[in-house]
Design an enzyme around this catalytic site. Structure first.
Site, PDB file in Angstrom:
ATOM      1  N   LYS A 115       0.848  -1.200   0.000  1.00 54.76           N
ATOM      2  CA  LYS A 115       0.000   0.000   0.000  1.00 54.76           C
ATOM      3  C   LYS A 115       0.883   1.249   0.000  1.00 54.76           C
ATOM      4  CE  LYS A 115      -1.941   2.788   2.767  1.00 54.76           C
ATOM      5  NZ  LYS A 115      -1.810   3.934   1.866  1.00 54.76           N
ATOM      6  N   GLU A 147       9.543   1.392  10.806  1.00 55.70           N
ATOM      7  CA  GLU A 147      10.582   2.380  10.474  1.00 55.70           C
ATOM      8  C   GLU A 147       9.908   3.741  10.579  1.00 55.70           C
ATOM      9  OE1 GLU A 147      13.591   1.691  10.111  1.00 55.70           O
ATOM     10  OE2 GLU A 147      13.661  -0.410   9.506  1.00 55.70           O
ATOM     11  N   GLU A 199      10.051  16.297  14.723  1.00 58.96           N
ATOM     12  CA  GLU A 199      10.479  16.091  13.343  1.00 58.96           C
ATOM     13  C   GLU A 199       9.789  17.134  12.454  1.00 58.96           C
ATOM     14  OE1 GLU A 199       9.085  12.511  11.314  1.00 58.96           O
ATOM     15  OE2 GLU A 199      11.123  12.202  10.609  1.00 58.96           O
ATOM     16  N   GLY A 211       6.763   5.050   8.129  1.00 57.63           N
ATOM     17  CA  GLY A 211       5.932   6.244   8.177  1.00 57.63           C
ATOM     18  C   GLY A 211       6.155   6.967   9.481  1.00 57.63           C
ATOM     19  N   CYS A 239      13.655  10.677   6.687  1.00 58.33           N
ATOM     20  CA  CYS A 239      13.663  10.248   8.092  1.00 58.33           C
ATOM     21  C   CYS A 239      15.057  10.338   8.689  1.00 58.33           C
ATOM     22  CB  CYS A 239      13.129   8.831   8.195  1.00 58.33           C
ATOM     23  SG  CYS A 239      13.977   7.699   7.098  1.00 58.33           S
TER      24      CYS A 239
END
Ligand code: NAD
Length: 450
Positions: free
Chosen positions: A153, A228, A352, A206, A262
């Site tokens: 997905k 992750e 973040e 994500g 990331c």
């Protein structure tokens, strides 16, 4: 309502797709489940050949895939070419891994004890929009090599290369149903995959926020998960470092992919004794970053993924900046390269941003650097710049992240493990470690008594 796929550099629609709901998700899982017994039974040497063929097909279509990725994500074409090259390398690596993922024999009395690496079944792979095909390949490679079938997905914003990959997998000879691509909202299709009783594992990349939901949802059926998640990585520059090299390398480590990475080294920690000198070098280097049309050959940074994401990034920058770059006029979700001085507990140093914004933080000594670097709920990546080898090793061992680099900002290689500590997730991708995440160890004892 159809899903409108937009080019973030032009704000123009480039595709309209059907959105998968619960029914379509169930059908994709059913196709993967039906294909599993035959795929699992493919002879290892033949699975190797098929994955190698797939790597070759990706290479043949490299330019097409790179251009598709650039039009959908807005990333510079050079970056997309590099990423598609890595996708092919990932399948080359895992084609070779099929026959090298051994079990053990264990000395026991009364017989022979051995272990097997068994596939899990149907795995659900949920990926974000920042490196759409590359991150998908990190999961597809080991999943398929271990003998699982998959439902992939992609993120709603960036489904185009995943859809094309599904076609190319068939062209390469992978049987129908082994790779199923599902384009649908995370809150519907993603959630359904997470709770589906026929899905054995979720490989998720994500945000940490959605990662929590994945972990909670997977608990109902005791699904395996690899997570992750987000990061807030530190780029630690000691006074004895090659400051010119460290400063020249720092901008791409946080502004690369417009900061939507990331691993972005979004906290730049600089020893106070060289702070002013380093800052002058850093701002000069930041000023050289070429921001513009992702298809132009010399572009180094493109737009952000969406208008909504640009608003979120902008919300982090409220005060005085050390540096603010320029962006093209006209359409596109542009945001300039930005450097902000921060204290370790400021929001910009803790959360973040996922945009081209770095927090620059002075530190006093080695202990202070380690304390600040570890003052984060995340633990994904980071860099250490010093000419003192012993210090490099001491600090590398003391910083709580899954991936680190010394005198370099490069932490991703096909053959080396990648993944996070703390709230950056768990499980490892890439390398042979990823094969462990997509298989289960089975132990068999066989009596040799006559
Ligand atoms: P996101 O968490 O919003 O979405 C990721 C994927 O999850 C998408 O496919 C989305 O559709 C799906 N999703 C959303 N809600 C869901 C739900 N309730 N159930 C199931 N699936 C759901 O993340 P994003 O905004 O696409 O990507 C940015 C984030 O990804 C950042 O936090 C970034 O750090 C992280 N990231 C991590 C890594 C890594 O390897 N650690 C790599 C790239 C990106």
């Amino acid at each position: 309502m159809k899903l409108d796929v937009v080019n973030p550099a032009t704000e123009k629609s480039i595709a309209q797709l059907e959105r998968a709901g619960v029914e379509e998700t169930d059908r994709a899982v059913a196709r993967a489940k039906a294909a599993y017994p035959a795929w699992r039974a493919v002879k290892p040497a033949d699975r190797t050949r098929l994955l190698r063929k797939l790597a070759g097909v990706i290479e043949e279509h490299g330019e097409e895939l790179a251009r598709l990725e650039t039009s959908n994500v807005g990333k510079p074409l050079g970056d997309s070419r590099w990423e598609v090259g890595m996708v092919a390398d990932v399948f080359h690596f895992y084609s070779g891994a099929v026959e090298k993922h051994y079990g053990e024999t264990i000395p026991v009395s009364g017989g022979v004890d051995m272990t097997f690496r068994e596939p899990l079944g149907v795995v659900g792979l949920i990926v974000p929009w920042n490196f759409p095909l590359m991150l998908a390949s990190w999961k597809l490679g080991p999943s398929l090599a271990c003998g699982n079938t998959v439902v992939l997905k992609p993120a709603e914003l960036t489904p185009l290369t995943a859809l094309r990959f599904g076609e190319l997998a068939l062209d390469a000879g992978l049987p129908e149903g082994v790779v199923n691509v599902l384009v649908g909202p995370g809150s519907v299709a993603g959630e359904r995959l997470i709770v589906h009783p026929d899905v054995a594992k979720i490989g998720f990349t994500g945000s940490t926020e959605v990662g929590r939901r994945v972990m909670a949802g997977a608990s109902a059926t005791i699904k395996r998960v690899t997570l992750e998640l987000g990061g807030k990585s530190a780029n630690v520059v000691f006074a004895d470092a090659d400051l010119e090299r460290a400063a020249a390398a720092a901008p791409s480590a946080v502004f690369g992919n417009a900061g939507q990475d990331c691993c972005a080294r979004s906290r730049i920690l600089v020893q106070r004794s060289v702070y002013d000198k380093f800052l002058a070098l850093l701002t000069a280097a930041a000023g050289r970053v070429k921001v513009g049309d992702p298809e132009a050959p010399d572009t180094e940074m493109g737009p952000l993924i969406s208008a909504g994401h640009r608003d979120k990034v902008a919300s982090f920058v409220d005060g005085k900046t050390l540096f603010r770059g320029t962006v093209p006029a006209g359409p596109g979700y542009w945001y300039p390269c930005t450097l902000v001085e921060a204290r370790p507990d400021d929001r910009i140093a803790q959360e973040e941003v996922f945009g081209p914004v770095a927090a620059v933080i002075p530190f006093e000594d080695e202990a202070d650097a380690v304390r600040i670097a570890n003052d984060s709920e995340f633990g994904l990546s980071g860099s250490i710049w010093t000419r003192d080898g012993a210090r490099a090793m001491r600090v590398a061992r003391a910083i709580d992240t899954g991936v680190l680099s010394v005198n370099s900002n490069s932490s991703v290689r096909v053959a080396t493990p990648f993944g996070g500590m703390k709230q950056s997730g768990f499980g490892r991708e890439l390398s042979m470690h990823a094969m462990d995440g997509y298989s289960e160890v089975k132990n068999v004892f066989m009596s040799t008594d006559g």
